[in-house]
Design a protein around this motif. Structure first.
Motif, mmCIF file in Angstrom:
data_model
loop_
_atom_site.group_PDB
_atom_site.id
_atom_site.type_symbol
_atom_site.label_atom_id
_atom_site.label_comp_id
_atom_site.label_asym_id
_atom_site.label_seq_id
_atom_site.Cartn_x
_atom_site.Cartn_y
_atom_site.Cartn_z
ATOM 1 N N PRO A 125 0.801 -1.225 0.000
ATOM 2 C CA PRO A 125 0.000 0.000 0.000
ATOM 3 C C PRO A 125 0.835 1.277 0.000
ATOM 4 C CG PRO A 125 0.054 -0.951 2.193
ATOM 5 C CD PRO A 125 0.727 -1.947 1.283
ATOM 6 N N ALA A 126 0.226 2.322 -0.526
ATOM 7 C CA ALA A 126 0.799 3.657 -0.383
ATOM 8 C C ALA A 126 0.751 4.059 1.085
ATOM 9 C CB ALA A 126 0.025 4.652 -1.236
ATOM 10 N N LYS A 127 1.681 4.908 1.488
ATOM 11 C CA LYS A 127 1.679 5.493 2.830
ATOM 12 C C LYS A 127 1.776 7.002 2.651
ATOM 13 C CE LYS A 127 3.826 1.633 5.323
ATOM 14 N NZ LYS A 127 4.992 1.220 6.167
ATOM 15 N N TYR A 128 0.685 7.676 2.924
ATOM 16 C CA TYR A 128 0.627 9.116 2.713
ATOM 17 C C TYR A 128 0.928 9.835 4.025
ATOM 18 C CZ TYR A 128 -1.682 7.734 -1.607
ATOM 19 O OH TYR A 128 -1.968 7.159 -2.829
ATOM 20 N N TYR A 129 1.996 10.621 3.992
ATOM 21 C CA TYR A 129 2.371 11.449 5.144
ATOM 22 C C TYR A 129 1.991 12.883 4.832
ATOM 23 C CZ TYR A 129 5.115 14.149 8.433
ATOM 24 O OH TYR A 129 5.494 15.048 9.393
ATOM 25 N N MET A 130 1.292 13.545 5.773
ATOM 26 C CA MET A 130 0.716 14.854 5.489
ATOM 27 C C MET A 130 0.929 15.822 6.641
ATOM 28 S SD MET A 130 -2.958 13.387 4.187
ATOM 29 C CE MET A 130 -2.956 11.773 4.963
#
Length: 280
Positions: A125-130
């Protein structure tokens, strides 16, 4: 949403190790199909993580937007920067799709109503850091790939801090209200992310360390120059660094980190360096 209130430098001197971690460390950012969010009253910055696997996840999933922000949707009066540190994925921004590869970034402007996250492969999976900051005007939503980031080669192997600073959300790259973000990659054999260390009174900073090899850690330095403390950090953890705190860290191996800043200005030379020999 986890709420962190401001801490001052006088009280910080008396914090235990656990109290320091509870105040400033952000752990467990990536939970399958959930939004993890930490709201800091230091410049009202919000740090978020999202790891979509089997479903498309909205940016406001599990967040009471009205209770936390007094708005009808998350980005009504906010801007946000997003990096992907996992597998390939897609971010849908008010109906427009952006393909997100490893270390790609997108800046999304204030006034955006819908942000949806997905992964191409649930097993990778993608891991989105925001990081999101308050905003006062709309700017332009912009995708910046890792290859298009402005790159600065700094440091030296002899002082164990040879690194590449990748500027993504930066005044030299695009216009924002106050948010600045980038990614620093340390070369093999280098472990110091900033030295000599510094403070910037008019801007806070949030660090997220990743590509930390297994069984290695990063010692993130905090406190005033004459009263330093540290937090031992592991892979894919973030830390809130107030403006009164030094900004520096040292790992047991090389690593990569994403920095995010918000505050009064975006001038990157607006900092006060502290000679190494004066640290305590």
């Amino acid at each position: 949403m986890d709420i962190r209130y401001s801490a001052n430098q006088r009280d910080f001197k008396r914090y235990t190790t656990q109290e320091t971690r509870d105040e400033f460390l952000i752990e467990n950012l990536y939970v399958a199909n959930e939004i993890v969010a930490v709201y800091s009253h230091v410049d009202r910055m919000v740090t978020l993580g999202c790891m979509p696997t089997t479903e498309e996840v909205s940016i406001d999933k599990g967040i009471d937007v009205w209770a936390n922000f007094g708005t009808s949707y998350f980005l009504e009066r906010r801007e946000i920067g997003i990096f992907n540190i996992g597998g390939n994925g897609t971010i849908k921004v008010d109906g427009t799709e952006y393909k997100m590869g490893y270390k790609d970034c997108i800046y999304i402007t204030m006034g955006t109503k819908e942000v949806l996250f997905s992964s191409d492969d649930a097993s990778a999976p993608a891991k989105y850091y925001m990081v999101s900051a308050p905003a006062h005007k709309p700017c332009k939503t912009t995708f910046i790939s890792i290859k298009d980031a402005a790159k600065r080669n700094v440091g030296d192997a002899s002082t164990a801090n040879k690194r590449v600073i990748n500027q993504f959300i930066h005044p030299d790259v695009l216009e924002t209200c106050q948010l600045s973000m980038g990614m620093t990659v340390l070369e093999e054999g280098s472990v110091w992310n900033t030295m000599p260390c510094h403070t910037h009174e008019r801007r806070m900073e949030i660090y997220m360390y990743f590509e930390v090899p297994e069984d290695n850690v990063v010692f993130h330095m905090m406190g005033e120059g004459k009263e330093t403390r540290h937090i031992v950090m592991q892979n894919e953890q973030a830390v809130i660094s107030p403006s009164w705190s030094i900004h520096s860290g040292c790992g047991t191996s090389n690593y990569t980190f994403i920095w995010a800043m918000g505050g009064e200005n975006q001038a990157f030379d607006d900092m006060d360096n502290i000679p190494t020999t004066e640290l305590r």
